[in-house]
Motif scaffolding. Structure first.
Motif, short mmCIF file in Angstrom:
data_model
loop_
_atom_site.label_atom_id
_atom_site.label_comp_id
_atom_site.label_asym_id
_atom_site.label_seq_id
_atom_site.Cartn_x
_atom_site.Cartn_y
_atom_site.Cartn_z
N ILE A 39 0.81 -1.22 0.00
CA ILE A 39 0.00 0.00 0.00
C ILE A 39 0.85 1.27 0.00
CG2 ILE A 39 -1.69 1.33 1.32
CD1 ILE A 39 -2.96 -1.34 2.12
N MET A 40 1.83 1.36 0.90
CA MET A 40 2.61 2.59 0.99
C MET A 40 3.45 2.88 -0.26
SD MET A 40 1.36 4.04 3.47
CE MET A 40 2.32 5.52 3.33
N PRO A 41 4.04 1.88 -0.92
CA PRO A 41 4.72 2.20 -2.18
C PRO A 41 3.75 2.76 -3.23
CG PRO A 41 5.52 0.11 -1.37
CD PRO A 41 4.36 0.51 -0.50
N VAL A 42 2.52 2.24 -3.28
CA VAL A 42 1.53 2.77 -4.22
C VAL A 42 1.16 4.19 -3.84
CG1 VAL A 42 -0.84 2.50 -5.07
CG2 VAL A 42 0.63 0.49 -4.81
N VAL A 43 0.98 4.45 -2.54
CA VAL A 43 0.69 5.81 -2.08
C VAL A 43 1.86 6.73 -2.43
CG1 VAL A 43 0.35 7.25 -0.02
CG2 VAL A 43 -0.89 5.09 -0.25
N GLY A 44 3.08 6.25 -2.27
CA GLY A 44 4.26 7.04 -2.62
C GLY A 44 4.27 7.42 -4.10
N ILE A 45 3.89 6.46 -4.94
CA ILE A 45 3.84 6.74 -6.38
C ILE A 45 2.76 7.78 -6.68
CG2 ILE A 45 3.22 5.74 -8.62
CD1 ILE A 45 4.57 3.13 -7.63
N LEU A 46 1.60 7.63 -6.02
CA LEU A 46 0.48 8.55 -6.27
C LEU A 46 0.79 9.97 -5.83
CD1 LEU A 46 -2.56 6.30 -5.24
CD2 LEU A 46 -1.82 6.91 -7.55
N VAL A 47 1.60 10.14 -4.78
CA VAL A 47 1.92 11.49 -4.32
C VAL A 47 3.26 11.98 -4.87
CG1 VAL A 47 0.52 11.35 -2.23
CG2 VAL A 47 2.91 10.66 -2.14
N GLY A 48 3.73 11.34 -5.91
CA GLY A 48 4.92 11.82 -6.60
C GLY A 48 6.23 11.33 -6.01
N GLY A 49 6.25 10.16 -5.44
CA GLY A 49 7.48 9.59 -4.92
C GLY A 49 7.91 10.11 -3.57
#
Length: 129
Positions: A39-49
């Motif tokens: 989940i957190m890697p996907v969230v990181g991608i969604l908020v621009g890394g």
């Protein structure tokens, strides 16, 4: 004293609690892995890394890692939601099991139908209808 301890330690509730703790620990690891690795890697991608864990504020020589606190809050909500969903599924399954099946209407043969009609006619005659 040994007999009292055996009675206490081998009670059903104590064994149930021990099993629940072991299963809870294993479930916690699964959910933690879900949060950290998926989940957190996907969230990181969604908020621009941007990694929430890296957020910090430095005052003189002291570093306040408020990002780790925010990450813990996010983890808590995801874990709480996961546990809520598991309990909800189990509750629905239990409700379905507890609901009695609807009884099918009794099918009467011709003789039983005639007897019911006679009974109804006699009942009407007694009441004067």
């Amino acid at each position: 004293m040994w007999e009292d301890f055996k009675k206490f330690a081998l009670k059903g509730n104590v064994l149930d609690l021990a099993v629940a703790v072991v299963i809870g620990a294993a479930f916690g690891k699964v959910v933690s892995s879900l949060v950290e690795d998926i989940i957190m890697p996907v969230v990181g991608i969604l908020v621009g890394g941007i990694s929430v864990e890296d957020w910090s504020y430095k005052v003189n020589d002291v570093v306040l890692n408020y990002g780790l606190f925010i990450q813990s809050i996010i983890d808590f909500f995801i874990i709480a939601f996961s546990i809520f969903m598991v309990i909800r599924i189990f509750t629905k399954m239990k409700r379905k099991k507890d609901i009695p099946a609807e009884e099918e209407p009794e099918v009467l043969d011709k003789t039983q139908e005639i007897l019911m009609e006679i009974k109804d006619l006699l009942s009407k005659e007694r009441t004067g209808l």
